[in-house]
Motif scaffolding. Structure first.
Motif, PDB file in Angstrom:
ATOM      1  N   VAL A  14     -19.789 -11.367 107.906  1.00 28.51           N
ATOM      2  CA  VAL A  14     -19.523 -12.758 108.294  1.00 28.51           C
ATOM      3  C   VAL A  14     -18.628 -13.444 107.266  1.00 28.51           C
ATOM      4  CG1 VAL A  14     -20.581 -15.019 108.668  1.00 28.51           C
ATOM      5  CG2 VAL A  14     -21.555 -12.996 109.752  1.00 28.51           C
ATOM      6  N   ALA A  15     -18.903 -13.257 105.996  1.00 28.13           N
ATOM      7  CA  ALA A  15     -18.073 -13.885 104.968  1.00 28.13           C
ATOM      8  C   ALA A  15     -16.634 -13.382 105.042  1.00 28.13           C
ATOM      9  CB  ALA A  15     -18.656 -13.622 103.580  1.00 28.13           C
ATOM     10  N   GLN A  16     -16.467 -12.080 105.257  1.00 26.54           N
ATOM     11  CA  GLN A  16     -15.111 -11.520 105.313  1.00 26.54           C
ATOM     12  C   GLN A  16     -14.367 -11.933 106.580  1.00 26.54           C
ATOM     13  OE1 GLN A  16     -14.654  -7.362 106.167  1.00 26.54           O
ATOM     14  NE2 GLN A  16     -12.809  -7.212 104.910  1.00 26.54           N
ATOM     15  N   LYS A  17     -15.024 -11.840 107.717  1.00 28.86           N
ATOM     16  CA  LYS A  17     -14.335 -12.012 109.005  1.00 28.86           C
ATOM     17  C   LYS A  17     -14.358 -13.435 109.550  1.00 28.86           C
ATOM     18  CE  LYS A  17     -13.548  -7.584 109.511  1.00 28.86           C
ATOM     19  NZ  LYS A  17     -12.212  -7.036 109.355  1.00 28.86           N
ATOM     20  N   TYR A  18     -15.400 -14.201 109.234  1.00 33.47           N
ATOM     21  CA  TYR A  18     -15.580 -15.481 109.909  1.00 33.47           C
ATOM     22  C   TYR A  18     -15.520 -16.711 109.004  1.00 33.47           C
ATOM     23  CZ  TYR A  18     -16.858 -12.355 113.623  1.00 33.47           C
ATOM     24  OH  TYR A  18     -16.823 -11.361 114.560  1.00 33.47           O
TER      25      TYR A  18
ATOM     26  N   GLN B 185     -21.277 -24.415 107.159  1.00 37.90           N
ATOM     27  CA  GLN B 185     -19.895 -24.856 107.376  1.00 37.90           C
ATOM     28  C   GLN B 185     -19.297 -24.183 108.603  1.00 37.90           C
ATOM     29  OE1 GLN B 185     -18.470 -23.612 103.513  1.00 37.90           O
ATOM     30  NE2 GLN B 185     -18.257 -25.739 102.845  1.00 37.90           N
ATOM     31  N   MET B 186     -19.542 -22.888 108.741  1.00 44.22           N
ATOM     32  CA  MET B 186     -19.013 -22.139 109.875  1.00 44.22           C
ATOM     33  C   MET B 186     -19.547 -22.700 111.196  1.00 44.22           C
ATOM     34  SD  MET B 186     -19.440 -18.080 110.781  1.00 44.22           S
ATOM     35  CE  MET B 186     -21.160 -18.275 111.260  1.00 44.22           C
ATOM     36  N   ILE B 187     -20.839 -22.968 111.248  1.00 41.19           N
ATOM     37  CA  ILE B 187     -21.444 -23.519 112.467  1.00 41.19           C
ATOM     38  C   ILE B 187     -20.860 -24.894 112.773  1.00 41.19           C
ATOM     39  CG2 ILE B 187     -23.605 -24.382 113.458  1.00 41.19           C
ATOM     40  CD1 ILE B 187     -24.994 -22.048 111.891  1.00 41.19           C
ATOM     41  N   GLY B 188     -20.676 -25.711 111.749  1.00 41.34           N
ATOM     42  CA  GLY B 188     -20.066 -27.033 111.952  1.00 41.34           C
ATOM     43  C   GLY B 188     -18.655 -26.923 112.489  1.00 41.34           C
ATOM     44  N   ARG B 189     -17.865 -25.985 111.973  1.00 43.51           N
ATOM     45  CA  ARG B 189     -16.491 -25.791 112.434  1.00 43.51           C
ATOM     46  C   ARG B 189     -16.477 -25.337 113.884  1.00 43.51           C
ATOM     47  NH1 ARG B 189     -14.125 -20.965 112.484  1.00 43.51           N
ATOM     48  NH2 ARG B 189     -15.445 -20.177 110.801  1.00 43.51           N
ATOM     49  N   ILE B 190     -17.310 -24.384 114.211  1.00 41.54           N
ATOM     50  CA  ILE B 190     -17.356 -23.860 115.573  1.00 41.54           C
ATOM     51  C   ILE B 190     -17.870 -24.923 116.532  1.00 41.54           C
ATOM     52  CG2 ILE B 190     -18.499 -22.183 117.085  1.00 41.54           C
ATOM     53  CD1 ILE B 190     -18.434 -20.274 114.624  1.00 41.54           C
ATOM     54  N   GLY B 191     -18.838 -25.712 116.121  1.00 42.60           N
ATOM     55  CA  GLY B 191     -19.403 -26.757 116.962  1.00 42.60           C
ATOM     56  C   GLY B 191     -18.449 -27.887 117.275  1.00 42.60           C
ATOM     57  N   ARG B 192     -17.434 -28.078 116.436  1.00 40.31           N
ATOM     58  CA  ARG B 192     -16.462 -29.150 116.675  1.00 40.31           C
ATOM     59  C   ARG B 192     -15.395 -28.763 117.706  1.00 40.31           C
ATOM     60  NH1 ARG B 192     -16.955 -29.453 111.026  1.00 40.31           N
ATOM     61  NH2 ARG B 192     -15.040 -28.260 110.760  1.00 40.31           N
TER      62      ARG B 192
END
Length: 67
Positions: free
Chosen positions: A37-41, A58-65
């Motif tokens: 996940v750290a490398q790819k996402y 942070q990733m979930i927040g970005r995807i959720g927006r």
């Protein structure tokens, strides 16, 4: 949910293929999931320049927006 800070590391032949220190992940996630996940996402800001995301939060927040 419990969170922890750990290092993501994917070994390479002569040097790490990928390494990112101090990334925040759910405690129940495996180290393999952390590494992938750290490398790819976790994208770099502004393409290849800048800092990477450091947390699944942070990733979930970005995807959720995004729609």
């Amino acid at each position: 949910m419990e969170w922890e800070v750990r290092d993501a590391f994917i070994p390479g032949k002569d040097k790490p293929a990928f390494e990112q220190k101090d990334v925040e992940f759910p405690k129940f996630w495996s180290q393999t999931a952390t590494n992938i996940v750290a490398q790819k996402y976790f994208p770099r800001e502004n393409g290849l320049a800048g800092a990477r995301e450091t947390s699944v939060k942070q990733m979930i927040g970005r995807i959720g927006r995004h729609d």
